[in-house]
Design an enzyme around this catalytic site. Structure first.
Site, PDB file in Angstrom:
ATOM      1  N   LYS A 119       0.761  -1.140   0.143  1.00  0.00           N
ATOM      2  CA  LYS A 119       0.150   0.036  -0.003  1.00  0.00           C
ATOM      3  C   LYS A 119       0.967   1.250  -0.004  1.00  0.00           C
ATOM      4  O   LYS A 119       0.414   2.235  -0.549  1.00  0.00           O
ATOM      5  CB  LYS A 119      -0.895   0.062   1.372  1.00  0.00           C
ATOM      6  CG  LYS A 119      -2.133  -0.958   0.948  1.00  0.00           C
ATOM      7  CD  LYS A 119      -3.431  -0.770   1.936  1.00  0.00           C
ATOM      8  CE  LYS A 119      -4.459  -1.866   1.615  1.00  0.00           C
ATOM      9  NZ  LYS A 119      -5.622  -1.624   2.641  1.00  0.00           N
ATOM     10  N   LYS A 221      -5.000 -10.541  -6.782  1.00  0.00           N
ATOM     11  CA  LYS A 221      -6.106 -10.764  -5.974  1.00  0.00           C
ATOM     12  C   LYS A 221      -7.284  -9.848  -6.381  1.00  0.00           C
ATOM     13  O   LYS A 221      -6.996  -8.765  -6.982  1.00  0.00           O
ATOM     14  CB  LYS A 221      -5.652 -10.188  -4.579  1.00  0.00           C
ATOM     15  CG  LYS A 221      -6.628 -10.464  -3.369  1.00  0.00           C
ATOM     16  CD  LYS A 221      -5.856  -9.975  -2.140  1.00  0.00           C
ATOM     17  CE  LYS A 221      -5.997  -8.756  -1.942  1.00  0.00           C
ATOM     18  NZ  LYS A 221      -5.595  -8.108  -0.749  1.00  0.00           N
ATOM     19  N   LYS A 224     -10.575  -4.147  -4.246  1.00  0.00           N
ATOM     20  CA  LYS A 224     -11.310  -2.795  -4.316  1.00  0.00           C
ATOM     21  C   LYS A 224     -10.538  -1.734  -5.160  1.00  0.00           C
ATOM     22  O   LYS A 224     -11.233  -0.905  -5.708  1.00  0.00           O
ATOM     23  CB  LYS A 224     -11.693  -2.318  -2.978  1.00  0.00           C
ATOM     24  CG  LYS A 224     -12.622  -2.878  -2.060  1.00  0.00           C
ATOM     25  CD  LYS A 224     -12.882  -2.596  -0.600  1.00  0.00           C
ATOM     26  CE  LYS A 224     -13.285  -3.556   0.071  1.00  0.00           C
ATOM     27  NZ  LYS A 224     -13.207  -3.266   1.610  1.00  0.00           N
TER      28      LYS A 224
HETATM   29  P1  TYM Z   1     -10.557  -5.846   4.378  1.00  0.00           P
HETATM   30  O1  TYM Z   1     -11.522  -4.878   4.432  1.00  0.00           O
HETATM   31  O2  TYM Z   1      -9.601  -5.713   3.133  1.00  0.00           O
HETATM   32  O3  TYM Z   1     -11.366  -7.294   3.664  1.00  0.00           O
HETATM   33  C1  TYM Z   1     -12.374  -7.823   4.263  1.00  0.00           C
HETATM   34  C2  TYM Z   1     -12.345  -9.292   4.195  1.00  0.00           C
HETATM   35  O4  TYM Z   1     -12.317  -9.943   2.829  1.00  0.00           O
HETATM   36  C3  TYM Z   1     -11.196 -10.740   2.671  1.00  0.00           C
HETATM   37  N1  TYM Z   1     -10.791 -10.491   1.583  1.00  0.00           N
HETATM   38  C4  TYM Z   1     -10.637 -11.419   0.522  1.00  0.00           C
HETATM   39  N2  TYM Z   1     -10.946 -12.964   0.744  1.00  0.00           N
HETATM   40  C5  TYM Z   1     -10.898 -13.685  -0.529  1.00  0.00           C
HETATM   41  N3  TYM Z   1     -10.333 -13.135  -1.597  1.00  0.00           N
HETATM   42  C6  TYM Z   1     -10.176 -11.809  -1.804  1.00  0.00           C
HETATM   43  N4  TYM Z   1      -9.630 -11.414  -3.073  1.00  0.00           N
HETATM   44  C7  TYM Z   1     -10.124 -11.056  -0.863  1.00  0.00           C
HETATM   45  N5  TYM Z   1     -10.019  -9.837  -0.649  1.00  0.00           N
HETATM   46  C8  TYM Z   1     -10.529  -9.446   0.785  1.00  0.00           C
HETATM   47  C9  TYM Z   1     -10.181 -10.284   3.799  1.00  0.00           C
HETATM   48  O5  TYM Z   1      -9.187 -11.251   3.934  1.00  0.00           O
HETATM   49  C10 TYM Z   1     -10.842  -9.921   5.087  1.00  0.00           C
HETATM   50  O6  TYM Z   1     -11.153 -10.947   5.658  1.00  0.00           O
HETATM   51  N6  TYM Z   1      -7.218  -5.816   7.963  1.00  0.00           N
HETATM   52  C11 TYM Z   1      -8.799  -6.106   7.652  1.00  0.00           C
HETATM   53  C12 TYM Z   1      -9.966  -5.630   8.255  1.00  0.00           C
HETATM   54  C13 TYM Z   1      -9.854  -5.732   9.918  1.00  0.00           C
HETATM   55  C14 TYM Z   1      -9.968  -7.163  10.589  1.00  0.00           C
HETATM   56  C15 TYM Z   1      -9.939  -6.702  11.950  1.00  0.00           C
HETATM   57  C16 TYM Z   1     -10.393  -8.340  10.212  1.00  0.00           C
HETATM   58  C17 TYM Z   1      -9.601  -4.697  10.794  1.00  0.00           C
HETATM   59  N7  TYM Z   1      -9.503  -5.366  12.061  1.00  0.00           N
HETATM   60  C18 TYM Z   1     -10.045  -7.699  12.968  1.00  0.00           C
HETATM   61  C19 TYM Z   1     -10.200  -9.355  11.209  1.00  0.00           C
HETATM   62  C20 TYM Z   1     -10.108  -8.996  12.293  1.00  0.00           C
HETATM   63  C21 TYM Z   1      -9.028  -5.784   6.098  1.00  0.00           C
HETATM   64  O7  TYM Z   1      -8.266  -4.805   5.714  1.00  0.00           O
HETATM   65  O8  TYM Z   1      -9.945  -6.393   5.493  1.00  0.00           O
END
Ligand code: TYM
Length: 359
Positions: A119, A221, A224
């Site tokens: 990032k 991957k 967004k």
């Molecule tokens: P975020 O918002 O990027 O994504 C949310 C969830 O979606 C999953 N994900 C995917 N799974 C499969 N294939 C993909 N292409 C894909 N893109 C995203 C992510 O693995 C995630 O589960 N840091 C985290 C948010 C967060 C969090 C937490 C998660 C903050 N605090 C505590 C668990 C526990 C994030 O940026 O997810």
């Protein structure tokens, strides 16, 4: 000997539309976990502001996205009465615990985080401190509830390993104090028995869609931030758009293989088979049993019909719920109040453990 109460916690950032990766890698699996667990599902709005304002879109956009992600949780089947749904910033204890973790985690640990490197890109000097320290806040999100299980997609694995490292170091650094206050749970750390205050959280990662790939490039991957909207299926896409994106998905020219080993080195085919498997709650081998040897001209329309059947009802329920902001806000308020009670219980103990005076 007591053990940690099983508790599921997970979160999604309100940055732009949720896509099929978020749904299959995370939210759909959260729905399944509700059956037999206590769950807390969070819209992590504080994580959404770690990049430049021009990237996350500013206050009005953040509010709109926070409500939209909440609507997606509910439309996908999350039960906000039995479980807890809220936006992170309402529960101040997350940020409070993150500060303690900023003082526990080591620079070297955070320097290894690949997501920061991706990032921040080349211009690291210009990245926010928040983007660098973000995994500490993520650890706090989880550990402020002493959650034991965290269902996420594969891209979050490294952050969950860091969460365990932080919990471990806190437990070790303060083990005498934790024992003195009677707040510990006896756990094994190597050869030693220590008094743990935080559990070593288990990542719940797996299934055929732990890493959903771009529809335009099976080696990237689904995300967004990809500039091409054709690379992803958004949860808000209508039926025609979903079908069109699957029809246009990049593939090779071979038919589907007759066994799953044949998917090796065929990233686009592997991805579409994984999506089909996740949407039908089977595995890739099951999909290959049904479609092995078939051309994409047969498999893609079947996948498009399946995706429309599964996703279109979610999109329409999301639209209905998103229009009712008063309802969405009441869900978040109620969830926030319930979460804050649990989080404050942990923080009272943490303040005592660290040595912060309180009433
Ligand atoms: P975020 O918002 O990027 O994504 C949310 C969830 O979606 C999953 N994900 C995917 N799974 C499969 N294939 C993909 N292409 C894909 N893109 C995203 C992510 O693995 C995630 O589960 N840091 C985290 C948010 C967060 C969090 C937490 C998660 C903050 N605090 C505590 C668990 C526990 C994030 O940026 O997810």
């Amino acid at each position: 000997m007591s053990t940690f109460e099983p508790l599921v916690f997970s979160g999604v950032q309100p940055t732009g539309n949720l896509h099929l990766g978020n749904y299959l890698g995370a939210v759909r699996r959260w729905v399944a976990l509700q059956e037999n667990n206590n769950c807390i599902y969070c819209v992590v709005d504080q994580h959404a502001i770690t990049q430049a304002v021009s990237v996350w879109g500013g206050p009005a956009e953040l509010q709109r996205n926070t409500r939209e992600v909440t609507a997606a949780f509910l439309a996908a089947g999350i039960d906000a009465e039995k479980h807890i749904v809220f936006n992170q910033s309402r529960v101040r204890q997350h940020a409070e615990l993150a500060w303690v973790f900023n003082c526990i985690a080591r620079m070297g640990w955070l320097n290894r985080m690949t997501q920061f490197k991706d990032k921040a890109g080349k211009d690291r000097e210009n990245a926010s401190v928040g983007l660098f320290a973000y995994p500490n806040l993520m650890a706090a999100d989880i550990l402020v509830y002493r959650a034991t299980h965290v269902p996420v997609g594969e891209d979050q694995k490294q952050h969950l390993e860091l969460t365990r490292d932080i919990a471990q170091k806190f437990n070790t650094d303060f083990s005498d104090r934790i024992a003195e206050l009677g707040l510990g749970i006896e756990t094994q750390s190597g050869d030693e028995t220590i008094q743990s205050f935080f559990p070593l959280t288990e990542p719940v990662i797996g299934g055929p869609a732990a890493r959903v790939m771009s529809l335009r490039d099976g080696t990237k991957k689904m995300s967004k931030s990809d500039p091409s909207d054709l690379s992803r299926i958004n949860l808000t896409d209508d039926e025609d758009t979903i079908s069109k994106k699957i029809r246009k998905a990049k593939t090779d020219s071979e038919p589907l293989p007759s066994d799953i080993e044949g998917l090796n080195d065929r990233p686009e085919a592997d991805n579409l088979v994984g999506i089909y498997a996740a949407l039908t709650d089977t595995d890739k081998a099951g999909v290959i049993r049904d479609f092995g040897g078939q051309q994409f001209s047969v498999f893609k329309p079947a996948l498009a019909d399946l995706a429309v059947a599964k996703l279109a009802p979610i999109a329409s329920e999301m639209r209905r719920l998103s229009a009712d902001t008063a309802y969405i806000d009441s869900v978040l308020k109620n969830g926030g109040e319930r979460a804050a009670i649990l989080a404050e219980k942990t923080m009272r103990n943490v303040r005592d453990i660290v040595g912060f005076l309180q009433d």
